[in-house]
Enzyme design. Structure first.
Site, PDB file in Angstrom:
ATOM      1  CE1 TYR A  14     -24.136  81.670 -25.793  1.00 41.12           C
ATOM      2  CE2 TYR A  14     -23.188  82.731 -27.730  1.00 41.12           C
ATOM      3  CZ  TYR A  14     -23.599  81.590 -27.070  1.00 41.12           C
ATOM      4  OH  TYR A  14     -23.476  80.369 -27.677  1.00 41.12           O
ATOM      5  CG  HIS A  19     -21.178  81.777 -18.666  1.00 39.66           C
ATOM      6  ND1 HIS A  19     -20.617  81.578 -17.422  1.00 39.66           N
ATOM      7  CD2 HIS A  19     -20.622  80.826 -19.469  1.00 39.66           C
ATOM      8  CE1 HIS A  19     -19.779  80.550 -17.471  1.00 39.66           C
ATOM      9  NE2 HIS A  19     -19.751  80.096 -18.705  1.00 39.66           N
ATOM     10  CG  ASN A  66     -15.857  76.040 -22.951  1.00 40.27           C
ATOM     11  OD1 ASN A  66     -16.307  76.697 -22.014  1.00 40.27           O
ATOM     12  ND2 ASN A  66     -16.434  74.931 -23.376  1.00 40.27           N
ATOM     13  CG  ASP A  91     -20.098  83.532 -14.780  1.00 34.05           C
ATOM     14  OD1 ASP A  91     -20.583  82.401 -14.650  1.00 34.05           O
ATOM     15  OD2 ASP A  91     -19.289  83.808 -15.696  1.00 34.05           O
ATOM     16  CG  ASN A 112     -15.901  74.885 -18.639  1.00 35.07           C
ATOM     17  OD1 ASN A 112     -15.348  74.124 -17.850  1.00 35.07           O
ATOM     18  ND2 ASN A 112     -17.064  74.593 -19.200  1.00 35.07           N
TER      19      ASN A 112
END
Length: 206
Positions: A14, A19, A66, A91, A112
């Site tokens: 990631y 994100h 989340n 973001d 989220n």
């Protein structure tokens, strides 16, 4: 104590994704302040520095996006941090790539991570820094877009946005949210106006 939270997903896969711009801002800040964000606590990792008589904690939730609220609520409760001393960096697809906006409160929108934080705190009245990542092309899946990486052409805008967000953190800690909004948000408006005028002049010359 002030709590500055950057949102993102843990894991090498990631790193550098849209994100994870909140994580990247905290990495920039921690390097600038000469600290590391490595202490494991309350479903996250933290690092602390002192400035202008204030104790500031930087935190990255390690729960994945989340469930970010689990970490934020845990730290807020454990350290008894008042809601007005919380600042979340994340973001935002509703802003153009590289735009930075500071707000005193608001909804979670489509994010989220912010939904989770608001749900766990039971209150949306906390400050946030939104960093624009732009919207995906029509027909593209949002999840693939936010988990994708910035093209090289957008690197300068993103690097500048991270530095602007870091400035916003410093102002927030030292002078409060109102001044942070006035300085960062107004500066962006001035820059946009200057860019538009430059473009208009160039068009006339052509």
């Amino acid at each position: 104590m002030h709590l500055i939270v950057g949102l993102g997903n843990i894991g090498k896969e990631y790193q550098g994704t849209r994100h994870n711009i909140g994580f990247e801002t905290l990495d920039y800040l921690s390097d600038k302040k000469g600290i590391t964000i490595t202490k494991k606590e309350q479903s996250g990792v933290t690092g602390v520095y002192r400035e202008a008589g204030q104790k500031i904690m930087l935190a990255k939730p390690t729960t994945y996006m989340n469930n970010s609220g689990q970490c934020v609520a845990g730290l807020m409760n454990f350290y008894d941090i008042p809601l007005e001393n919380l600042l979340v960096i994340y973001d935002d697809i509703d802003l153009a790539t590289g735009d930075v906006r500071i707000r005193q409160h608001g909804s979670a929108g489509t994010h989220n991570g912010m939904r989770s934080i608001i749900s766990h705190l039971g209150n949306p009245e906390f400050s946030r820094i939104r960093i624009g990542i732009g919207r995906p092309r029509p027909g593209s899946e949002l999840v693939h877009y936010v988990l994708g990486r910035f093209p090289k052409s957008e690197f300068p805008a993103i690097e500048n946005a991270i530095m602007e967000a870091a400035k916003g953190v410093d102002i927030f800690v030292k002078d409060g949210i109102d001044l942070a909004m006035n300085r960062i948000n107004v500066r962006k408006k001035i820059e946009k106006t200057a860019e538009k005028k430059t473009e208009e002049i160039q068009e006339k010359q052509e």
